[in-house]
Scaffold this active site. Sequence first.
Site, PDB file in Angstrom:
ATOM      1  CG  ASP A  19      -0.219  -0.169   2.528  1.00  0.00           C
ATOM      2  OD1 ASP A  19       0.858  -0.786   2.541  1.00  0.00           O
ATOM      3  OD2 ASP A  19      -0.712   0.344   3.546  1.00  0.00           O
ATOM      4  CB  THR A  35      -0.109  -7.277   0.317  1.00  0.00           C
ATOM      5  OG1 THR A  35      -0.706  -7.911   1.457  1.00  0.00           O
ATOM      6  CG2 THR A  35      -1.105  -7.292  -0.815  1.00  0.00           C
ATOM      7  CB  ILE A  36       3.238 -11.755   2.237  1.00  0.00           C
ATOM      8  CG1 ILE A  36       3.482 -13.256   2.178  1.00  0.00           C
ATOM      9  CG2 ILE A  36       3.218 -11.255   3.660  1.00  0.00           C
ATOM     10  CD1 ILE A  36       4.887 -13.672   2.589  1.00  0.00           C
ATOM     11  CG  ASP A  37       0.014  -9.518   5.808  1.00  0.00           C
ATOM     12  OD1 ASP A  37       0.731 -10.522   5.912  1.00  0.00           O
ATOM     13  OD2 ASP A  37       0.176  -8.486   6.487  1.00  0.00           O
ATOM     14  CG  MET A  95       4.344 -12.685   7.788  1.00  0.00           C
ATOM     15  SD  MET A  95       4.972 -14.302   7.587  1.00  0.00           S
ATOM     16  CE  MET A  95       4.605 -14.582   5.910  1.00  0.00           C
ATOM     17  N   GLY A  96       0.524 -11.246   9.194  1.00  0.00           N
ATOM     18  CA  GLY A  96      -0.850 -10.740   9.167  1.00  0.00           C
ATOM     19  C   GLY A  96      -0.960  -9.547  10.088  1.00  0.00           C
ATOM     20  CB  ILE A 101      11.629 -19.455   7.454  1.00  0.00           C
ATOM     21  CG1 ILE A 101      12.753 -19.454   8.485  1.00  0.00           C
ATOM     22  CG2 ILE A 101      11.680 -20.699   6.564  1.00  0.00           C
ATOM     23  CD1 ILE A 101      12.714 -20.595   9.471  1.00  0.00           C
TER      24      ILE A 101
HETATM   25  P1  ATP Z   1       4.825  -3.625   2.986  1.00  0.00           P
HETATM   26  O1  ATP Z   1       3.844  -4.637   2.533  1.00  0.00           O
HETATM   27  O2  ATP Z   1       6.149  -4.209   3.228  1.00  0.00           O
HETATM   28  O3  ATP Z   1       4.317  -2.761   4.082  1.00  0.00           O
HETATM   29  P2  ATP Z   1       4.743  -1.167   1.559  1.00  0.00           P
HETATM   30  O4  ATP Z   1       4.840  -0.828   0.126  1.00  0.00           O
HETATM   31  O5  ATP Z   1       3.461  -0.762   2.224  1.00  0.00           O
HETATM   32  O6  ATP Z   1       5.030  -2.701   1.690  1.00  0.00           O
HETATM   33  P3  ATP Z   1       6.222   0.875   2.996  1.00  0.00           P
HETATM   34  O7  ATP Z   1       7.536   0.777   3.662  1.00  0.00           O
HETATM   35  O8  ATP Z   1       5.056   1.317   3.797  1.00  0.00           O
HETATM   36  O9  ATP Z   1       5.972  -0.563   2.347  1.00  0.00           O
HETATM   37  O10 ATP Z   1       6.330   1.844   1.739  1.00  0.00           O
HETATM   38  C1  ATP Z   1       7.249   1.610   0.684  1.00  0.00           C
HETATM   39  C2  ATP Z   1       7.724   2.921   0.118  1.00  0.00           C
HETATM   40  O11 ATP Z   1       6.613   3.752  -0.220  1.00  0.00           O
HETATM   41  C3  ATP Z   1       8.566   3.701   1.094  1.00  0.00           C
HETATM   42  O12 ATP Z   1       9.645   4.275   0.403  1.00  0.00           O
HETATM   43  C4  ATP Z   1       7.611   4.760   1.629  1.00  0.00           C
HETATM   44  O13 ATP Z   1       8.235   5.931   2.055  1.00  0.00           O
HETATM   45  C5  ATP Z   1       6.720   5.020   0.429  1.00  0.00           C
HETATM   46  N1  ATP Z   1       5.422   5.498   0.902  1.00  0.00           N
HETATM   47  C6  ATP Z   1       4.672   4.939   1.877  1.00  0.00           C
HETATM   48  N2  ATP Z   1       3.539   5.646   2.094  1.00  0.00           N
HETATM   49  C7  ATP Z   1       3.584   6.698   1.238  1.00  0.00           C
HETATM   50  C8  ATP Z   1       2.722   7.828   0.971  1.00  0.00           C
HETATM   51  N3  ATP Z   1       1.576   7.996   1.621  1.00  0.00           N
HETATM   52  N4  ATP Z   1       3.106   8.693   0.015  1.00  0.00           N
HETATM   53  C9  ATP Z   1       4.264   8.524  -0.657  1.00  0.00           C
HETATM   54  N5  ATP Z   1       5.116   7.505  -0.457  1.00  0.00           N
HETATM   55  C10 ATP Z   1       4.790   6.599   0.473  1.00  0.00           C
HETATM   56 MG    MG Z   2       2.425  -1.532   3.933  1.00  0.00          MG
END
Ligand code: ATP
Ligand code: MG
EC number: 2.7.1.11
Length: 434
Positions: free
Chosen positions: A179, A207-209, A252-253, A358
């Site tokens: 997200d 998203t693994i979740d 996870m979750g 793992i």
């Molecule tokens: P995960 O499933 O591991 O949480 P994710 O994509 O949600 O995956 P984050 O670390 O939350 O992982 O975000 C990934 C990248 O997106 C980071 O570089 C973060 O700064 C950027 N990011 C997160 N939220 C926003 C936002 N609202 N606007 C712009 N960039 C964002």
């Molecule tokens: Mg996230």
Amino acid sequence: MRQEGDMGNTELDFTIERLGECHIPSPVKGIRFVDDDGRVLYHSHLQEMKPWLDEGIHPPAMEAAGPREKVFFDPSRIACGIVTCGGICPGLNDVIRSIVLSLCHHYCVQKIYGFRFGYEGLVQRYGHKPLELTADSVAQIHEIGGTILGSSRGPQEPSEMVKTLEDLNVGILFTIGGDGTQRGAQKIAEEATRRGLEISVIGIPKTIDNDISYIQATFGFETAVAEARRATYAAHTEADAARNSISLVKLMGRDSGFIAAYSVLVNSHVNFCLVPEARFTLDGLLRALKERLERRGHAVVVVAEGAGQNLMEATAERDASGNIKYGDIGIFLRDAIRDYFRKASLEINLKYIDPSYIIRSMPANPHDAAFCLLLGQSAVHAGMSGRTNMVVSFWNREFTHVPITLAVSQRKKIDTSSMLWNSVLAVTGQPDMM
Ligand code: ATP
Ligand code: MG
């Protein structure tokens, strides 16, 4: 029938942004093109569609993914970029590989950049030189877990990222992540539009979740459940082998307990499944555990990482991306269970298993590998046709396009009145309320 309508419900506006008309004949050979009007119904029950049908308008539907006969970009004139952000998940390398192979073989794109370490790789001052990806360089990467590009968390400035894309003549950027990543992708797409640049941003939800809205299945989830099964199998074997034995498995979750729920269904030896969506009290759980031990002599408990957060003191800590750090429910329950039975002067055997790292680092299983391949191809076709600010979704067994705004609008969670959760309760035999 009138045009597709949303009955005043802006939540269901599946319109996909486009950079412009498609005039260039697609170079893709030997595959069936998808009709630009192809739509996949959002609802699958007739009763749900009735309000739209009664009004004589098309019920909500998503654009079908796939190759178009005419494309927006001249593939010989653009470079493409790929970035992976957030935590790792089985199948990341499969998606990278699929995008590269499709760009090379279907569209003959000459330059493909693999940006290193998440959005940091798009910001020049970090000095992470992008990898140049070719069909040869990605040939074997699906055999390994993780991401060959590396990943990171933490915000980056959209204007700096778009400057890099402009400097490298990137026409399509593929953002593989959760997200947060897709919210970042949205900002990149908006910044590109603001600067009048023709840059398509296509997200592949990771998203693994399996907790992203308007997407029924995400890559890595199947592999995660298959790997989690090994943990629940070990947990049951251990529990069964000793007297008064409890095995506790943390899966996870963060906000949605789909992995835990499906792990219970694939291994019906689990006796308690604790997910973020179903509240429980510590007292209720401990009493139910004691009752189970008295009756059966052993118990297997599966807990999703985001479950029971209300039982622990909030940490207020955040990661680099601003996500709240959750308390460790696995350790908390392990200690609480030990404490409870010690105070009750009941000797127990407690085994605690946390297989999370793992599981996430595994390569994709065959089902996920095929799924990743098709996701990557769908993303490439969407980008080439000039669509932008969207993610590839899987809906009603078809690949579709969903605007990023919708995908990140809310989290998908287990509905505790659904068949899924009722099946979990039926399989575990755990009390509905603890
Ligand atoms: P995960 O499933 O591991 O949480 P994710 O994509 O949600 O995956 P984050 O670390 O939350 O992982 O975000 C990934 C990248 O997106 C980071 O570089 C973060 O700064 C950027 N990011 C997160 N939220 C926003 C936002 N609202 N606007 C712009 N960039 C964002
Ligand atoms: Mg996230």
